[in-house]
Design a protein around this motif. Structure first.
Motif, PDB file in Angstrom:
ATOM      1  N   ILE A   1      -4.848  10.880   8.626  1.00 40.80           N
ATOM      2  CA  ILE A   1      -5.294   9.500   8.737  1.00 40.80           C
ATOM      3  C   ILE A   1      -6.651   9.458   9.459  1.00 40.80           C
ATOM      4  O   ILE A   1      -6.831  10.052  10.516  1.00 40.80           O
ATOM      5  N   GLY A   2      -7.594   8.752   8.866  1.00 43.31           N
ATOM      6  CA  GLY A   2      -8.938   8.642   9.430  1.00 43.31           C
ATOM      7  C   GLY A   2      -9.937   9.627   8.857  1.00 43.31           C
ATOM      8  O   GLY A   2     -11.145   9.464   9.055  1.00 43.31           O
ATOM      9  N   GLU A   3      -9.452  10.643   8.129  1.00 44.88           N
ATOM     10  CA  GLU A   3     -10.366  11.617   7.549  1.00 44.88           C
ATOM     11  C   GLU A   3     -11.021  11.063   6.283  1.00 44.88           C
ATOM     12  O   GLU A   3     -10.446  10.235   5.582  1.00 44.88           O
ATOM     13  N   GLN A   4     -12.216  11.533   5.987  1.00 45.25           N
ATOM     14  CA  GLN A   4     -12.923  11.078   4.800  1.00 45.25           C
ATOM     15  C   GLN A   4     -12.178  11.426   3.524  1.00 45.25           C
ATOM     16  O   GLN A   4     -12.290  10.729   2.508  1.00 45.25           O
ATOM     17  N   SER A   5     -11.396  12.499   3.554  1.00 45.09           N
ATOM     18  CA  SER A   5     -10.681  12.931   2.354  1.00 45.09           C
ATOM     19  C   SER A   5      -9.369  12.187   2.135  1.00 45.09           C
ATOM     20  O   SER A   5      -8.757  12.317   1.073  1.00 45.09           O
ATOM     21  N   ALA A   6      -8.918  11.415   3.115  1.00 47.57           N
ATOM     22  CA  ALA A   6      -7.604  10.770   3.028  1.00 47.57           C
ATOM     23  C   ALA A   6      -7.613   9.637   2.009  1.00 47.57           C
ATOM     24  O   ALA A   6      -8.505   8.782   2.008  1.00 47.57           O
ATOM     25  N   LEU A   7      -6.591   9.626   1.158  1.00 43.55           N
ATOM     26  CA  LEU A   7      -6.472   8.605   0.127  1.00 43.55           C
ATOM     27  C   LEU A   7      -5.323   7.655   0.459  1.00 43.55           C
ATOM     28  O   LEU A   7      -4.191   8.084   0.679  1.00 43.55           O
ATOM     29  N   LEU A   8      -5.636   6.380   0.523  1.00 42.99           N
ATOM     30  CA  LEU A   8      -4.639   5.317   0.619  1.00 42.99           C
ATOM     31  C   LEU A   8      -4.977   4.298  -0.456  1.00 42.99           C
ATOM     32  O   LEU A   8      -6.160   4.045  -0.724  1.00 42.99           O
ATOM     33  N   VAL A   9      -3.967   3.721  -1.088  1.00 44.24           N
ATOM     34  CA  VAL A   9      -4.214   2.730  -2.126  1.00 44.24           C
ATOM     35  C   VAL A   9      -3.521   1.424  -1.755  1.00 44.24           C
ATOM     36  O   VAL A   9      -2.451   1.420  -1.142  1.00 44.24           O
ATOM     37  N   PHE A  10      -4.138   0.324  -2.135  1.00 45.45           N
ATOM     38  CA  PHE A  10      -3.621  -1.002  -1.813  1.00 45.45           C
ATOM     39  C   PHE A  10      -3.645  -1.872  -3.064  1.00 45.45           C
ATOM     40  O   PHE A  10      -4.512  -1.711  -3.931  1.00 45.45           O
ATOM     41  N   SER A  11      -2.708  -2.782  -3.135  1.00 53.11           N
ATOM     42  CA  SER A  11      -2.666  -3.714  -4.258  1.00 53.11           C
ATOM     43  C   SER A  11      -2.221  -5.082  -3.761  1.00 53.11           C
ATOM     44  O   SER A  11      -1.630  -5.208  -2.684  1.00 53.11           O
ATOM     45  N   GLY A  12      -2.505  -6.096  -4.582  1.00 52.69           N
ATOM     46  CA  GLY A  12      -2.171  -7.454  -4.191  1.00 52.69           C
ATOM     47  C   GLY A  12      -3.428  -8.296  -4.055  1.00 52.69           C
ATOM     48  O   GLY A  12      -4.435  -8.046  -4.737  1.00 52.69           O
ATOM     49  N   SER A  13      -3.378  -9.257  -3.172  1.00 52.93           N
ATOM     50  CA  SER A  13      -4.444 -10.252  -3.014  1.00 52.93           C
ATOM     51  C   SER A  13      -5.835  -9.634  -2.814  1.00 52.93           C
ATOM     52  O   SER A  13      -6.093  -8.960  -1.814  1.00 52.93           O
ATOM     53  N   SER A  14      -6.734  -9.866  -3.775  1.00 50.08           N
ATOM     54  CA  SER A  14      -8.104  -9.358  -3.628  1.00 50.08           C
ATOM     55  C   SER A  14      -8.810 -10.083  -2.485  1.00 50.08           C
ATOM     56  O   SER A  14      -9.704  -9.511  -1.846  1.00 50.08           O
ATOM     57  N   ARG A  15      -8.420 -11.321  -2.243  1.00 51.69           N
ATOM     58  CA  ARG A  15      -8.978 -12.061  -1.113  1.00 51.69           C
ATOM     59  C   ARG A  15      -8.636 -11.360   0.196  1.00 51.69           C
ATOM     60  O   ARG A  15      -9.489 -11.191   1.070  1.00 51.69           O
ATOM     61  N   ALA A  16      -7.373 -10.937   0.326  1.00 50.58           N
ATOM     62  CA  ALA A  16      -6.951 -10.237   1.546  1.00 50.58           C
ATOM     63  C   ALA A  16      -7.678  -8.906   1.674  1.00 50.58           C
ATOM     64  O   ALA A  16      -8.089  -8.510   2.777  1.00 50.58           O
ATOM     65  N   TRP A  17      -7.846  -8.188   0.552  1.00 54.71           N
ATOM     66  CA  TRP A  17      -8.552  -6.911   0.593  1.00 54.71           C
ATOM     67  C   TRP A  17     -10.003  -7.100   1.025  1.00 54.71           C
ATOM     68  O   TRP A  17     -10.510  -6.365   1.880  1.00 54.71           O
ATOM     69  N   THR A  18     -10.671  -8.073   0.448  1.00 53.17           N
ATOM     70  CA  THR A  18     -12.071  -8.325   0.794  1.00 53.17           C
ATOM     71  C   THR A  18     -12.215  -8.642   2.276  1.00 53.17           C
ATOM     72  O   THR A  18     -13.142  -8.171   2.944  1.00 53.17           O
ATOM     73  N   GLU A  19     -11.294  -9.438   2.797  1.00 50.63           N
ATOM     74  CA  GLU A  19     -11.366  -9.837   4.202  1.00 50.63           C
ATOM     75  C   GLU A  19     -11.132  -8.673   5.150  1.00 50.63           C
ATOM     76  O   GLU A  19     -11.751  -8.594   6.216  1.00 50.63           O
ATOM     77  N   HIS A  20     -10.269  -7.739   4.770  1.00 55.37           N
ATOM     78  CA  HIS A  20      -9.872  -6.671   5.699  1.00 55.37           C
ATOM     79  C   HIS A  20     -10.274  -5.274   5.227  1.00 55.37           C
ATOM     80  O   HIS A  20      -9.831  -4.277   5.813  1.00 55.37           O
ATOM     81  N   GLU A  21     -11.114  -5.195   4.212  1.00 52.20           N
ATOM     82  CA  GLU A  21     -11.500  -3.894   3.663  1.00 52.20           C
ATOM     83  C   GLU A  21     -12.081  -2.967   4.728  1.00 52.20           C
ATOM     84  O   GLU A  21     -11.716  -1.785   4.814  1.00 52.20           O
ATOM     85  N   SER A  22     -12.980  -3.459   5.558  1.00 53.30           N
ATOM     86  CA  SER A  22     -13.631  -2.595   6.546  1.00 53.30           C
ATOM     87  C   SER A  22     -12.617  -2.021   7.536  1.00 53.30           C
ATOM     88  O   SER A  22     -12.749  -0.870   7.977  1.00 53.30           O
TER      89      SER A  22
ATOM     90  N   GLY B   1       0.799  -1.215   0.000  1.00 48.11           N
ATOM     91  CA  GLY B   1       0.000   0.000   0.000  1.00 48.11           C
ATOM     92  C   GLY B   1       0.827   1.258   0.000  1.00 48.11           C
ATOM     93  O   GLY B   1       2.059   1.228   0.118  1.00 48.11           O
ATOM     94  N   ALA B   2       0.150   2.377  -0.146  1.00 43.89           N
ATOM     95  CA  ALA B   2       0.794   3.685  -0.122  1.00 43.89           C
ATOM     96  C   ALA B   2      -0.179   4.702   0.444  1.00 43.89           C
ATOM     97  O   ALA B   2      -1.389   4.628   0.204  1.00 43.89           O
ATOM     98  N   THR B   3       0.357   5.654   1.209  1.00 44.52           N
ATOM     99  CA  THR B   3      -0.459   6.698   1.820  1.00 44.52           C
ATOM    100  C   THR B   3      -0.266   8.008   1.059  1.00 44.52           C
ATOM    101  O   THR B   3       0.834   8.543   1.015  1.00 44.52           O
ATOM    102  N   PHE B   4      -1.327   8.491   0.472  1.00 42.44           N
ATOM    103  CA  PHE B   4      -1.301   9.772  -0.238  1.00 42.44           C
ATOM    104  C   PHE B   4      -1.779  10.880   0.708  1.00 42.44           C
ATOM    105  O   PHE B   4      -2.620  11.697   0.356  1.00 42.44           O
ATOM    106  N   CYS B   5      -1.274  10.884   1.904  1.00 41.11           N
ATOM    107  CA  CYS B   5      -1.729  11.856   2.897  1.00 41.11           C
ATOM    108  C   CYS B   5      -0.677  11.985   3.994  1.00 41.11           C
ATOM    109  O   CYS B   5       0.271  11.199   4.065  1.00 41.11           O
ATOM    110  N   TYR B   6      -0.864  12.964   4.862  1.00 36.65           N
ATOM    111  CA  TYR B   6       0.009  13.165   6.012  1.00 36.65           C
ATOM    112  C   TYR B   6      -0.563  12.408   7.219  1.00 36.65           C
ATOM    113  O   TYR B   6      -1.759  12.088   7.251  1.00 36.65           O
ATOM    114  N   PRO B   7       0.279  12.144   8.233  1.00 35.76           N
ATOM    115  CA  PRO B   7      -0.213  11.437   9.421  1.00 35.76           C
ATOM    116  C   PRO B   7      -1.449  12.075  10.048  1.00 35.76           C
ATOM    117  O   PRO B   7      -2.362  11.371  10.485  1.00 35.76           O
ATOM    118  N   GLU B   8      -1.484  13.407  10.071  1.00 31.89           N
ATOM    119  CA  GLU B   8      -2.616  14.085  10.707  1.00 31.89           C
ATOM    120  C   GLU B   8      -3.923  13.882   9.954  1.00 31.89           C
ATOM    121  O   GLU B   8      -5.005  14.125  10.488  1.00 31.89           O
TER     122      GLU B   8
END
Length: 287
Positions: free
Chosen positions: A128-149, A119-126
């Motif tokens: 994190i958790g905001e609705q506008s914060a963008l993070l992207v993830f790649s790899g196992s779709s199974r892992a994403w589905t399991e931990h998406e929430s 993954g990668a964080t397109f945001c600053y630490p402060e």
């Protein structure tokens, strides 16, 4: 048989970003443990409801989801290599690195039995958790589905972008060319304007307008690069190059380190020299 995890999430690496991740998970009601190479980094999070772990093995062994946010991928690989088996564990790597780093880490963790996301964080630490914060993830779709929430807790715009483990790093690093150049250009611009006596309010007003204009320009440039059509009826490379030379002269006369502007001017000069001065700004992509 692997016993039920004691913690929802283990965070490895308690720097500025890692600490923000751990706090966000804990404040959302999850059971969180954290490990850091220097113990006081994890211990400092105890007041936020995060339990410090003394070793990587202790942290990983008691969690089903492990989020790694260390200085680089090599540090992450070294830390996780101390765990004999990662069967039943999903590892999400948010440590800095290259596409090759992400691929190699996923390969090694797969050999240890883990499911992997990078993954990668397109945001600053402060942010994190905001609705506008963008993070992207790649790899196992199974892992994403399991931990998406759980991962969506980190930012309202978090998303899975590719089954290819290198997808998140590719997007982040490619986008970094724009963000870092723009931000350093802003540093040069602001230093010059302040030296010339302009106020922060004036700088703010012109910057906000500039960002709106940049949003319009980037869409047009991207469309031209994608289509391969670089003709323009707005402003040619000749126009931009002439303006860039004047901007560079102003920065230099103000005594400002103008490395970014010099690079921009040099690229526009090269585009002109290649016989493309009559085309639009996007023609630089043909160099």
């Amino acid at each position: 048989m692997k016993r039920a995890p004691r913690y929802d999430v283990a965070v490895l690496g308690c720097g500025l970003m890692g600490s923000a991740l751990a706090r966000r998970f804990a404040s959302s009601g999850l059971a969180v443990t954290a490990w850091n190479r220097t113990p006081r980094g994890a211990e400092a999070l105890a007041a936020d409801g995060v339990r410090p772990s003394a070793t990587v093995g202790e942290a990983v062994g008691e969690a089903g989801l492990v989020v790694v946010c260390m200085s680089d991928v090599e540090a992450a690989r070294h830390a996780l290599a101390s765990v004999p088996s990662l069967v039943g564990v999903t590892v999400v790597n948010l440590s800095d690195g290259t596409r090759d780093d992400a691929e190699e880490l996923a390969r090694r963790l797969g050999e240890q039995g883990a499911l992997c996301l990078d993954g990668a964080t397109f945001c600053y630490p402060e942010q994190i958790g905001e609705q506008s914060a963008l993070l992207v993830f790649s790899g196992s779709s199974r892992a994403w589905t399991e931990h998406e929430s759980t991962l969506m807790l980190l930012g309202g715009r978090a998303r899975h972008v590719s089954e290819d483990i290198t997808g998140a790093k590719a997007l982040y690093l490619g986008s970094g060319a724009f963000f870092l150049t723009a931000l350093t250009g802003f540093v040069e611009s602001t230093a010059c304007l302040l030296r010339r006596g302009h106020t922060l309010e004036e700088i703010r007003e012109t910057t906000l307008y500039g960002l709106e204009l940049l949003g319009h320009a980037t869409q047009a440039v991207a469309s031209s690069i994608a289509s391969g059509r670089h003709e323009t009826d707005q402003a040619t490379v000749h126009v931009f190059a002439d303006g860039a030379r004047k901007v560079l002269a102003e920065l230099e006369s103000a005594g400002i380190d103008s490395s970014v502007m010099a690079a921009v001017t040099g690229k526009l000069d090269a585009t002109e020299s290649a016989g493309m001065g009559h085309l639009g700004y996007s023609a630089q992509s043909l160099l």
